[in-house]
Design an enzyme around this catalytic site. Sequence first.
Site, PDB file in Angstrom:
ATOM      1  N   ASP A  82       2.974   5.718  -6.762  1.00 51.90           N
ATOM      2  CA  ASP A  82       4.223   5.586  -6.004  1.00 51.90           C
ATOM      3  C   ASP A  82       5.462   5.494  -6.884  1.00 51.90           C
ATOM      4  O   ASP A  82       6.572   5.527  -6.381  1.00 51.90           O
ATOM      5  CB  ASP A  82       4.149   4.342  -5.110  1.00 51.90           C
ATOM      6  CG  ASP A  82       3.124   4.515  -4.003  1.00 51.90           C
ATOM      7  OD1 ASP A  82       3.114   5.592  -3.401  1.00 51.90           O
ATOM      8  OD2 ASP A  82       2.331   3.591  -3.773  1.00 51.90           O
ATOM      9  N   HIS A  84      -2.096  -1.939 -10.032  1.00 49.04           N
ATOM     10  CA  HIS A  84      -3.082  -1.383  -9.102  1.00 49.04           C
ATOM     11  C   HIS A  84      -4.328  -2.245  -9.139  1.00 49.04           C
ATOM     12  O   HIS A  84      -4.684  -2.763 -10.200  1.00 49.04           O
ATOM     13  CB  HIS A  84      -3.436   0.057  -9.499  1.00 49.04           C
ATOM     14  CG  HIS A  84      -4.018   0.835  -8.366  1.00 49.04           C
ATOM     15  ND1 HIS A  84      -5.357   0.774  -8.062  1.00 49.04           N
ATOM     16  CD2 HIS A  84      -3.447   1.648  -7.461  1.00 49.04           C
ATOM     17  CE1 HIS A  84      -5.581   1.545  -7.012  1.00 49.04           C
ATOM     18  NE2 HIS A  84      -4.443   2.082  -6.620  1.00 49.04           N
ATOM     19  N   HIS A  97       0.871  -1.182   0.000  1.00 50.47           N
ATOM     20  CA  HIS A  97       0.000   0.000   0.000  1.00 50.47           C
ATOM     21  C   HIS A  97       0.907   1.230   0.000  1.00 50.47           C
ATOM     22  O   HIS A  97       1.681   1.428  -0.914  1.00 50.47           O
ATOM     23  CB  HIS A  97      -0.930  -0.100   1.211  1.00 50.47           C
ATOM     24  CG  HIS A  97      -2.054   0.889   1.258  1.00 50.47           C
ATOM     25  ND1 HIS A  97      -2.425   1.665   0.203  1.00 50.47           N
ATOM     26  CD2 HIS A  97      -2.900   1.223   2.277  1.00 50.47           C
ATOM     27  CE1 HIS A  97      -3.443   2.442   0.551  1.00 50.47           C
ATOM     28  NE2 HIS A  97      -3.744   2.195   1.809  1.00 50.47           N
TER      29      HIS A  97
HETATM   30  N1  CMC Z   1       5.140  -6.492 -10.758  1.00 50.82           N
HETATM   31  C1  CMC Z   1       5.048  -7.685 -11.367  1.00 50.82           C
HETATM   32  N2  CMC Z   1       3.899  -8.393 -11.454  1.00 50.82           N
HETATM   33  C2  CMC Z   1       2.812  -7.860 -10.901  1.00 50.82           C
HETATM   34  C3  CMC Z   1       2.833  -6.613 -10.254  1.00 50.82           C
HETATM   35  C4  CMC Z   1       4.057  -5.919 -10.192  1.00 50.82           C
HETATM   36  N3  CMC Z   1       4.145  -4.731  -9.598  1.00 50.82           N
HETATM   37  N4  CMC Z   1       1.597  -6.331  -9.784  1.00 50.82           N
HETATM   38  C5  CMC Z   1       0.817  -7.362 -10.130  1.00 50.82           C
HETATM   39  N5  CMC Z   1       1.557  -8.285 -10.803  1.00 50.82           N
HETATM   40  C6  CMC Z   1       1.066  -9.532 -11.416  1.00 50.82           C
HETATM   41  C7  CMC Z   1       0.780 -10.591 -10.358  1.00 50.82           C
HETATM   42  O1  CMC Z   1       1.914 -11.414 -10.119  1.00 50.82           O
HETATM   43  C8  CMC Z   1      -0.371 -11.327 -10.994  1.00 50.82           C
HETATM   44  O2  CMC Z   1       0.161 -12.172 -11.996  1.00 50.82           O
HETATM   45  P1  CMC Z   1      -0.508 -13.611 -12.307  1.00 50.82           P
HETATM   46  O3  CMC Z   1      -1.874 -13.286 -12.841  1.00 50.82           O
HETATM   47  O4  CMC Z   1       0.403 -14.257 -13.287  1.00 50.82           O
HETATM   48  O5  CMC Z   1      -0.559 -14.324 -10.978  1.00 50.82           O
HETATM   49  C9  CMC Z   1      -1.165 -10.245 -11.714  1.00 50.82           C
HETATM   50  O6  CMC Z   1      -0.197  -9.210 -12.015  1.00 50.82           O
HETATM   51  C10 CMC Z   1      -2.297  -9.654 -10.879  1.00 50.82           C
HETATM   52  O7  CMC Z   1      -1.742  -9.217  -9.648  1.00 50.82           O
HETATM   53  P2  CMC Z   1      -2.502  -9.254  -8.246  1.00 50.82           P
HETATM   54  O8  CMC Z   1      -1.492  -9.321  -7.162  1.00 50.82           O
HETATM   55  O9  CMC Z   1      -3.560 -10.312  -8.300  1.00 50.82           O
HETATM   56  O10 CMC Z   1      -3.212  -7.847  -8.286  1.00 50.82           O
HETATM   57  P3  CMC Z   1      -3.810  -7.077  -7.032  1.00 50.82           P
HETATM   58  O11 CMC Z   1      -4.894  -6.228  -7.552  1.00 50.82           O
HETATM   59  O12 CMC Z   1      -4.136  -8.028  -5.938  1.00 50.82           O
HETATM   60  O13 CMC Z   1      -2.580  -6.206  -6.529  1.00 50.82           O
HETATM   61  C11 CMC Z   1      -1.081  -4.447  -6.136  1.00 50.82           C
HETATM   62  C12 CMC Z   1      -2.451  -4.849  -6.701  1.00 50.82           C
HETATM   63  C13 CMC Z   1      -0.959  -2.915  -6.167  1.00 50.82           C
HETATM   64  C14 CMC Z   1      -0.954  -4.909  -4.685  1.00 50.82           C
HETATM   65  C15 CMC Z   1       0.020  -5.086  -7.022  1.00 50.82           C
HETATM   66  O14 CMC Z   1      -0.079  -4.636  -8.344  1.00 50.82           O
HETATM   67  C16 CMC Z   1       1.421  -4.840  -6.476  1.00 50.82           C
HETATM   68  O15 CMC Z   1       1.889  -5.574  -5.595  1.00 50.82           O
HETATM   69  N6  CMC Z   1       2.123  -3.770  -6.978  1.00 50.82           N
HETATM   70  C17 CMC Z   1       3.424  -3.432  -6.441  1.00 50.82           C
HETATM   71  C18 CMC Z   1       3.252  -2.669  -5.166  1.00 50.82           C
HETATM   72  C19 CMC Z   1       2.766  -1.262  -5.398  1.00 50.82           C
HETATM   73  O16 CMC Z   1       3.261  -0.546  -6.252  1.00 50.82           O
HETATM   74  N7  CMC Z   1       1.788  -0.851  -4.580  1.00 50.82           N
HETATM   75  C20 CMC Z   1       1.242   0.515  -4.627  1.00 50.82           C
HETATM   76  C21 CMC Z   1      -0.171   0.510  -5.050  1.00 50.82           C
HETATM   77  S1  CMC Z   1      -0.768   2.136  -5.466  1.00 50.82           S
HETATM   78  C22 CMC Z   1      -0.792   3.023  -4.005  1.00 50.82           C
HETATM   79  C23 CMC Z   1      -1.578   2.421  -2.902  1.00 50.82           C
HETATM   80  O17 CMC Z   1      -2.624   1.792  -3.093  1.00 50.82           O
HETATM   81  O18 CMC Z   1      -1.150   2.623  -1.780  1.00 50.82           O
END
Ligand code: CMC
Length: 436
Positions: free
Chosen positions: A366, A310, A269
């Site tokens: 971010d 996201h 987050h």
């Molecule tokens: N790098 C590489 N792969 C990714 C990333 C990433 N940053 N984010 C998602 N994926 C992949 C993930 O491995 C999954 O792949 P597969 O379908 O093959 O298993 C797919 O994309 C979907 O990901 P998810 O984890 O199911 O998506 P989510 O909606 O649960 O997660 C997230 C959203 C923001 C937690 C995630 O994209 C992430 O961890 N990003 C990196 C951390 C980040 O930048 N966070 C800040 C978010 S914005 C500000 C805030 O909200 O505070």
Amino acid sequence: MFGKNTITITDNRTGKAYELPVESGTIRALDLRKIKTDENDFGLMTYDPAFTNTASCKSAITFIDGDKGILEYRGYPIEELAEKSTFLEVAWLLLKGELPTAAELKEFTHHVSIHTYLHENLKKLMEGFRHDAHPMGMLLSTVGALSTFYPDAKQIFDAKSRNHHVIRLIAKMPTIAAFVYRHSIGFPYVYPDNELSYTGNFLSMMKKMAEPRYVVNPVLERALDVLFILHADHEQNCSTNAMRSVGSAHTDPYSSVAAATAALYGPLHGGANEAVLRMLHELGDIKNVPAFVKDVKEGSGEKRLMGFGHRVYKNYDPRATVIKKLAEQVFEVTGKNPLLAIALELERIALQDDYFVKRKLYPNVDFYSGLIYEALGFHSDFFTVLFAIPRTAGWLAQWQELLSDADQKIARPRQVFTGSPRRSYVPIEKRELTRS
Ligand code: CMC
């Protein structure tokens, strides 16, 4: 038959059909309870562990269209607010629903600026933290401790009292944050200067040394104000959900903001901006970018490109677009952050790579914000604190909305129980034998 705002569900276990009302694209989860196999059945529930398809509230504050990359506060596009507004004006907008008149803004600014001081005992509490305590740990503990200084904050249904504590929280978060920072670098605390703007005063408390008055660079002051606008609210994210969930127990706002701050601390987050900078420093050089991207793609999810992706945006995060432009203005004053070249190369490669394209992973808020914070001279472990200050306005707006929503009750999800069926206590001497 068609054109009705209802949905008919046929239960193939029993052959029975149920007609449920549809309102604003949702059905009421409790209506599913009517769907039972027999009299003794509890009734149907939904299983949605991360609220991926569950609306937990109705809200009139922030609108996001993740596919189109749209973000609006109370109907105003974020790009327009970032260009024309100020953080305090936006805070008012989030809290009250409309942009303030000149007189309202003047009064609000005055009230915020006269509540910036902290009780001296709070300073003593902060002195108890180790020199290397994480700033977010200090922030969330200190804001939680504020509840003990204002026991009347428990009067959450008294509008006057509530408004007073909302102002106090918005006013005191920058002071706590600055004290946290000064503590972590061993510098004396700088008291608020109420003649300065919200961000000007914050920069003064962070940076002032022996000079009688800190001279704020107007470009940096405005840049921080814009960053505060961009971070002020983001509808039902993890920390806002924490604020609403804790607030639903009728907890006071200081304790609820402490809980929301704890949620924001997490690297998935608000902690992501810190993680982005760590990632860029580790990369160190543009030439290491392709191998890193390959590692991310082949690492079955455990290594991520921080600052990308996201839950809601499946397009470029509109805040990232504004921040990218803002970075250029800041770098004209501070000099270019050498990590920018690595970030741009990461973005270039990722945006044309099938892995990221297929999953709709774009830069989020971010990805570039940390580069500006670093150029402003802030340590990376302080970045999430810079997110928490403005988000406090959003948390409080959402909390106020929760309290006035007749649909809301104490948040209490259900579970799907997967444990053992009822069994008898096993005496200790027999336990090894009973385990398979
Ligand atoms: N790098 C590489 N792969 C990714 C990333 C990433 N940053 N984010 C998602 N994926 C992949 C993930 O491995 C999954 O792949 P597969 O379908 O093959 O298993 C797919 O994309 C979907 O990901 P998810 O984890 O199911 O998506 P989510 O909606 O649960 O997660 C997230 C959203 C923001 C937690 C995630 O994209 C992430 O961890 N990003 C990196 C951390 C980040 O930048 N966070 C800040 C978010 S914005 C500000 C805030 O909200 O505070």
